[in-house]
Design an enzyme around this catalytic site. Structure first.
Site, PDB file in Angstrom:
ATOM      1  N   GLU A  24      52.805  32.499  42.655  1.00  0.00           N
ATOM      2  CA  GLU A  24      53.187  32.753  41.272  1.00  0.00           C
ATOM      3  C   GLU A  24      54.674  33.044  41.109  1.00  0.00           C
ATOM      4  O   GLU A  24      55.209  32.945  39.999  1.00  0.00           O
ATOM      5  CB  GLU A  24      52.375  33.915  40.696  1.00  0.00           C
ATOM      6  CG  GLU A  24      50.913  33.610  40.442  1.00  0.00           C
ATOM      7  CD  GLU A  24      50.032  33.851  41.653  1.00  0.00           C
ATOM      8  OE1 GLU A  24      50.586  34.158  42.734  1.00  0.00           O
ATOM      9  OE2 GLU A  24      48.800  33.734  41.525  1.00  0.00           O
ATOM     10  N   GLU A  80      40.211  49.263  30.874  1.00  0.00           N
ATOM     11  CA  GLU A  80      40.257  47.839  31.159  1.00  0.00           C
ATOM     12  C   GLU A  80      40.591  47.035  29.899  1.00  0.00           C
ATOM     13  O   GLU A  80      40.564  47.559  28.782  1.00  0.00           O
ATOM     14  CB  GLU A  80      38.912  47.369  31.728  1.00  0.00           C
ATOM     15  CG  GLU A  80      38.579  47.928  33.107  1.00  0.00           C
ATOM     16  CD  GLU A  80      39.374  47.255  34.214  1.00  0.00           C
ATOM     17  OE1 GLU A  80      40.167  46.342  33.915  1.00  0.00           O
ATOM     18  OE2 GLU A  80      39.180  47.625  35.392  1.00  0.00           O
TER      19      GLU A  80
END
Length: 288
Positions: A24, A80
Site C-alpha cells: 500500500e 468500531e
C-alpha cells in the site's frame, strides 16, 4: 504513528481494489508523486516510515496471549466503524516493546466511528465498486459514494446514467455487480445523474419522490456480510444461520426512462449579486 494523509489513505486499501500482498505504500507514493522514504529500525531487522513521528518497535512473544479487555473486563474492545463497541478478543498476541523512537511528536490518531475514520474506510469501497462497474457496464456508473452513515462499508450511493429503456434494468445489474464485488456492502441506493450523491438531503429526496416501496426495493436474503453489524445475527433474526449473514437491499430511486420528462427538476436562474453588492467587485457569468 503521526503519518501524512497520503500514507493514511494508502493504508486503507484492501482486496478487491488491490490484491492480497500488495504494498500500500505504492499508493501513498502515487498520491505524493514520489516514493515513501523508509529507514532501518534501531532494535529489530525491519524498516519504518522515515517521516513517522512515533515508531514503536518490538517482537511478538510466541505462545503468549492476553485478553483484549484485561484492564476493563467489560467484554468490549474499541469503538468500531458501525458505531458500536466491538467484542473483546479473549486471546490476542502480545508485543514486547524493544524501542520507541520519536520525532517532534504531536500524536494524531483515528478513533472509530468518527467521520475521519469511516471516510478513509469508504475510499477502497468506492474504488472497488466503481472499477467493477466500469468493467461490467462501461460508462454507466459515473460516481460512487460509500456513505459515512454505513461506516464506509455498509451503505453506498451509486449514480447511474440512463440513455435508453434497457438502462432501467442496468441499474439493478450495476447494484448486483457492486454487491458481488464488495462483500461487506449491505444497502445500495441507486440514483439518477441529476442527484448529488454526496448530499444526503438530495439522496433522500430522490428516494421519497422517485421510488415506490412495493416495486423499487429489492431484497436479497441470506448473504454474507460483516460480523460487526449487530443486526446480522440469529439473535436478531432467527432465520440467519450465523453471525455475519444478512439481507442485502437495493433501493432503486431512479426515474423510469419512459417517464423522465415528468420528473424534470425545477430550475432556477442564478441571481446576479452585483446590484446588491457593487463594492465587492463580484463577477457574474455573462451567459447566465
Amino acid at each position: 504513528m503521526g503519518l501524512d494523509p497520503a500514507i493514511n489513505i494508502g493504508a486503507t486499501f484492501e482486496a478487491p481494489t488491490t490484491p492480497y500482498g500488495y504494498n500500500e505504500l505504492a499508493i501513498a507514493g502515487g498520491l505524493r508523486g514520489g516514493p515513501v522514504e523508509l529507514v532501518d529500525c534501531v532494535s529489530v531487522p525491519q524498516q519504518s516510515i522515515a517521516s513517522a513521528e512515533v515508531v514503536i518497535e518490538g517482537v511478538i512473544l510466541p505462545g503468549r496471549r492476553e485478553a483484549e479487555d484485561q484492564n476493563t473486563h467489560s467484554g468490549h474492545a474499541m469503538p468500531e466503524f458501525p458505531g458500536y463497541n466491538g467484542d473483546a478478543n479473549p486471546a490476542l498476541p502480545v508485543l514486547k516493546v524493544t524501542a520507541i523512537t520519536r520525532r517532534n511528536p504531536i500524536l494524531q490518531t483515528l478513533v472509530g466511528p468518527g467521520e475521519e475514520h469511516v471516510s478513509l474506510a469508504g475510499i477502497p469501497t468506492e474504488a472497488s465498486i466503481y472499477n467493477a462497474c466500469a468493467v461490467a457496464l462501461p460508462g454507466f456508473v459515473s460516481e460512487v459514494y460509500a456513505h459515512s452513515a454505513g461506516g464506509g462499508k455498509f451503505l453506498a450511493v451509486m449514480k447511474c446514467l440512463k440513455r435508453k429503456p434497457l438502462d432501467d434494468g442496468r441499474v439493478r445489474q450495476a447494484a448486483l455487480v457492486a454487491l458481488g464485488t464488495y462483500s461487506e456492502l449491505k444497502n445500495l441506493i441507486m440514483v439518477d445523474e441529476d442527484v448529488d450523491i454526496f448530499d444526503t438531503d438530495d439522496v433522500l429526496w430522490a428516494m421519497t419522490t422517485r421510488m415506490q416501496g412495493d416495486t423499487d426495493i429489492v431484497v436479497i436474503p441470506g448473504v454474507s456480510g460483516h460480523v460487526l453489524d449487530p443486526s446480522q445475527s440469529p439473535a436478531y433474526n432467527p432465520r440467519l444461520p450465523a453471525r455475519g449473514v444478512t439481507a442485502k437491499t437495493i433501493y432503486d430511486a431512479t426515474v423510469p426512462y419512459r417517464l423522465r420528462a415528468e420528473f424534470a427538476r425545477a430550475q432556477f436562474r442564478d441571481v446576479d449579486p452585483r446590484p446588491f453588492a457593487p463594492d465587492l467587485g463580484l463577477e457574474y457569468p455573462a451567459n447566465t
